[in-house]
Design a protein around this motif. Structure first.
Motif, PDB file in Angstrom:
ATOM      1  N   PRO A 139     -12.429 -86.338 -34.410  1.00  0.00           N
ATOM      2  CA  PRO A 139     -12.375 -87.044 -35.698  1.00  0.00           C
ATOM      3  C   PRO A 139     -12.640 -88.549 -35.578  1.00  0.00           C
ATOM      4  O   PRO A 139     -12.966 -89.199 -36.568  1.00  0.00           O
ATOM      5  N   LEU A 140     -12.533 -89.095 -34.385  1.00  0.00           N
ATOM      6  CA  LEU A 140     -12.816 -90.519 -34.191  1.00  0.00           C
ATOM      7  C   LEU A 140     -14.297 -90.835 -34.093  1.00  0.00           C
ATOM      8  O   LEU A 140     -14.669 -92.000 -33.966  1.00  0.00           O
ATOM      9  N   GLU A 141     -15.150 -89.817 -34.149  1.00  0.00           N
ATOM     10  CA  GLU A 141     -16.591 -90.052 -34.028  1.00  0.00           C
ATOM     11  C   GLU A 141     -17.115 -90.996 -35.100  1.00  0.00           C
ATOM     12  O   GLU A 141     -18.125 -91.661 -34.902  1.00  0.00           O
ATOM     13  N   VAL A 142     -16.426 -91.065 -36.212  1.00  0.00           N
ATOM     14  CA  VAL A 142     -16.854 -91.931 -37.312  1.00  0.00           C
ATOM     15  C   VAL A 142     -16.772 -93.400 -36.915  1.00  0.00           C
ATOM     16  O   VAL A 142     -17.638 -94.196 -37.279  1.00  0.00           O
ATOM     17  N   ILE A 143     -15.733 -93.769 -36.165  1.00  0.00           N
ATOM     18  CA  ILE A 143     -15.563 -95.183 -35.812  1.00  0.00           C
ATOM     19  C   ILE A 143     -16.166 -95.551 -34.458  1.00  0.00           C
ATOM     20  O   ILE A 143     -16.165 -96.718 -34.090  1.00  0.00           O
ATOM     21  N   GLN A 144     -16.697 -94.581 -33.744  1.00  0.00           N
ATOM     22  CA  GLN A 144     -17.266 -94.861 -32.420  1.00  0.00           C
ATOM     23  C   GLN A 144     -18.392 -95.895 -32.456  1.00  0.00           C
ATOM     24  O   GLN A 144     -18.389 -96.820 -31.640  1.00  0.00           O
ATOM     25  N   PRO A 145     -19.351 -95.825 -33.402  1.00  0.00           N
ATOM     26  CA  PRO A 145     -20.381 -96.869 -33.415  1.00  0.00           C
ATOM     27  C   PRO A 145     -19.821 -98.266 -33.690  1.00  0.00           C
ATOM     28  O   PRO A 145     -20.283 -99.249 -33.119  1.00  0.00           O
ATOM     29  N   VAL A 146     -18.807 -98.346 -34.536  1.00  0.00           N
ATOM     30  CA  VAL A 146     -18.201 -99.641 -34.841  1.00  0.00           C
ATOM     31  C   VAL A 146     -17.491-100.202 -33.607  1.00  0.00           C
ATOM     32  O   VAL A 146     -17.609-101.392 -33.302  1.00  0.00           O
ATOM     33  N   PHE A 165     -15.752 -91.499 -24.114  1.00  0.00           N
ATOM     34  CA  PHE A 165     -14.928 -90.436 -23.541  1.00  0.00           C
ATOM     35  C   PHE A 165     -13.748 -90.123 -24.465  1.00  0.00           C
ATOM     36  O   PHE A 165     -13.449 -88.961 -24.736  1.00  0.00           O
ATOM     37  N   ALA A 166     -13.086 -91.176 -24.960  1.00  0.00           N
ATOM     38  CA  ALA A 166     -11.944 -90.981 -25.860  1.00  0.00           C
ATOM     39  C   ALA A 166     -12.378 -90.309 -27.157  1.00  0.00           C
ATOM     40  O   ALA A 166     -11.685 -89.426 -27.668  1.00  0.00           O
ATOM     41  N   VAL A 167     -13.523 -90.711 -27.678  1.00  0.00           N
ATOM     42  CA  VAL A 167     -14.030 -90.102 -28.906  1.00  0.00           C
ATOM     43  C   VAL A 167     -14.450 -88.655 -28.647  1.00  0.00           C
ATOM     44  O   VAL A 167     -14.267 -87.791 -29.499  1.00  0.00           O
ATOM     45  N   GLY A 180     -18.525-103.553 -31.610  1.00  0.00           N
ATOM     46  CA  GLY A 180     -17.552-104.626 -31.403  1.00  0.00           C
ATOM     47  C   GLY A 180     -17.417-105.007 -29.944  1.00  0.00           C
ATOM     48  O   GLY A 180     -17.346-106.190 -29.601  1.00  0.00           O
ATOM     49  N   VAL A 181     -17.387-104.019 -29.076  1.00  0.00           N
ATOM     50  CA  VAL A 181     -17.307-104.285 -27.632  1.00  0.00           C
ATOM     51  C   VAL A 181     -18.554-105.027 -27.165  1.00  0.00           C
ATOM     52  O   VAL A 181     -18.469-105.992 -26.399  1.00  0.00           O
ATOM     53  N   ALA A 182     -19.713-104.593 -27.650  1.00  0.00           N
ATOM     54  CA  ALA A 182     -20.966-105.270 -27.273  1.00  0.00           C
ATOM     55  C   ALA A 182     -20.968-106.722 -27.749  1.00  0.00           C
ATOM     56  O   ALA A 182     -21.382-107.624 -27.011  1.00  0.00           O
ATOM     57  N   CYS A 183     -20.488-106.952 -28.961  1.00  0.00           N
ATOM     58  CA  CYS A 183     -20.429-108.324 -29.481  1.00  0.00           C
ATOM     59  C   CYS A 183     -19.477-109.188 -28.653  1.00  0.00           C
ATOM     60  O   CYS A 183     -19.798-110.331 -28.328  1.00  0.00           O
ATOM     61  N   TYR A 184     -18.325-108.637 -28.318  1.00  0.00           N
ATOM     62  CA  TYR A 184     -17.356-109.395 -27.531  1.00  0.00           C
ATOM     63  C   TYR A 184     -17.949-109.801 -26.179  1.00  0.00           C
ATOM     64  O   TYR A 184     -17.853-110.964 -25.770  1.00  0.00           O
ATOM     65  N   TYR A 185     -18.572-108.850 -25.513  1.00  0.00           N
ATOM     66  CA  TYR A 185     -19.112-109.154 -24.185  1.00  0.00           C
ATOM     67  C   TYR A 185     -20.417-109.940 -24.242  1.00  0.00           C
ATOM     68  O   TYR A 185     -20.869-110.451 -23.215  1.00  0.00           O
ATOM     69  N   MET A 186     -21.018-110.097 -25.417  1.00  0.00           N
ATOM     70  CA  MET A 186     -22.133-111.039 -25.558  1.00  0.00           C
ATOM     71  C   MET A 186     -21.606-112.447 -25.810  1.00  0.00           C
ATOM     72  O   MET A 186     -22.259-113.429 -25.456  1.00  0.00           O
ATOM     73  N   GLY A 187     -20.437-112.538 -26.432  1.00  0.00           N
ATOM     74  CA  GLY A 187     -19.856-113.843 -26.717  1.00  0.00           C
ATOM     75  C   GLY A 187     -19.159-114.476 -25.529  1.00  0.00           C
ATOM     76  O   GLY A 187     -19.089-115.704 -25.422  1.00  0.00           O
ATOM     77  N   ILE A 188     -18.647-113.670 -24.634  1.00  0.00           N
ATOM     78  CA  ILE A 188     -17.936-114.185 -23.460  1.00  0.00           C
ATOM     79  C   ILE A 188     -18.812-115.124 -22.605  1.00  0.00           C
ATOM     80  O   ILE A 188     -18.348-116.193 -22.212  1.00  0.00           O
ATOM     81  N   PRO A 189     -20.074-114.780 -22.298  1.00  0.00           N
ATOM     82  CA  PRO A 189     -20.884-115.740 -21.522  1.00  0.00           C
ATOM     83  C   PRO A 189     -21.135-117.061 -22.251  1.00  0.00           C
ATOM     84  O   PRO A 189     -21.262-118.109 -21.618  1.00  0.00           O
ATOM     85  N   ILE A 190     -21.155-117.014 -23.589  1.00  0.00           N
ATOM     86  CA  ILE A 190     -21.319-118.259 -24.348  1.00  0.00           C
ATOM     87  C   ILE A 190     -20.062-119.122 -24.178  1.00  0.00           C
ATOM     88  O   ILE A 190     -20.154-120.338 -23.982  1.00  0.00           O
ATOM     89  N   LEU A 191     -18.891-118.490 -24.262  1.00  0.00           N
ATOM     90  CA  LEU A 191     -17.648-119.230 -24.012  1.00  0.00           C
ATOM     91  C   LEU A 191     -17.612-119.753 -22.574  1.00  0.00           C
ATOM     92  O   LEU A 191     -17.135-120.863 -22.325  1.00  0.00           O
ATOM     93  N   ASP A 192     -18.094-118.955 -21.643  1.00  0.00           N
ATOM     94  CA  ASP A 192     -18.135-119.385 -20.245  1.00  0.00           C
ATOM     95  C   ASP A 192     -18.994-120.633 -20.087  1.00  0.00           C
ATOM     96  O   ASP A 192     -18.677-121.513 -19.300  1.00  0.00           O
TER      97      ASP A 192
END
Length: 135
Positions: A24-31, A17-19, A35-47
């Motif tokens: 002009p932020l469309e360039v960094i949207q995939p990154v 939505f923000a992009v 990053g968000v997907a990686c963070y939320y995949m790592g959280i259950p491992i920490l849990d």
């Protein structure tokens, strides 16, 4: 895991939505979404690590905020390992859970707290409330 999926979806929608508003932020949207997907995949491992010490899910996610880098790294390696056919999805969760356990044993003090774990969790909750008041 369901909580992480829901939070990842919400964060991704907010990013898109923000992009969409500022193109002009469309360039960094995939990154950002990766990053968000990686963070939320790592959280259950920490849990998983926190569960060994009897932490509730709520306390685990609150405590994990102090170790965002570990969650990102775990999620990144987990996500990349899933691209390896057959072996990746089978072995990578086990390997990454062991790696996170070793890293968290070195970085955190949960294993040293013992009976004082509840007191530490209350301190973290109070700090979170104090930071919310500052914002």
């Amino acid at each position: 895991v369901l909580w992480a999926f829901v939070m990842e979806t919400i964060a991704t929608v907010i990013i898109k939505f923000a992009v969409g508003i500022y193109s002009p932020l469309e360039v960094i949207q995939p990154v950002l979404t990766f990053g968000v997907a990686c963070y939320y995949m790592g959280i259950p491992i920490l849990d998983n690590y926190h569960e060994q010490f009897g932490m509730s899910i709520k306390d685990s996610f609150r405590y994990a905020r102090n170790y965002i880098g570990v969650a990102l790294a775990a999620g990144l390696f987990l996500r990349l390992a899933f691209y390896i056919p057959i072996v990746g999805p089978v072995l990578s969760p086990i390997l990454i859970a062991v790696a996170v356990s070793l890293v968290m044993y070195e970085l955190s003090d949960i294993h040293l707290l013992g009976e004082n774990l509840e007191q530490k969790l209350v301190e973290i909750e109070n700090n979170d409330m104090h930071q919310d008041d500052l914002v």
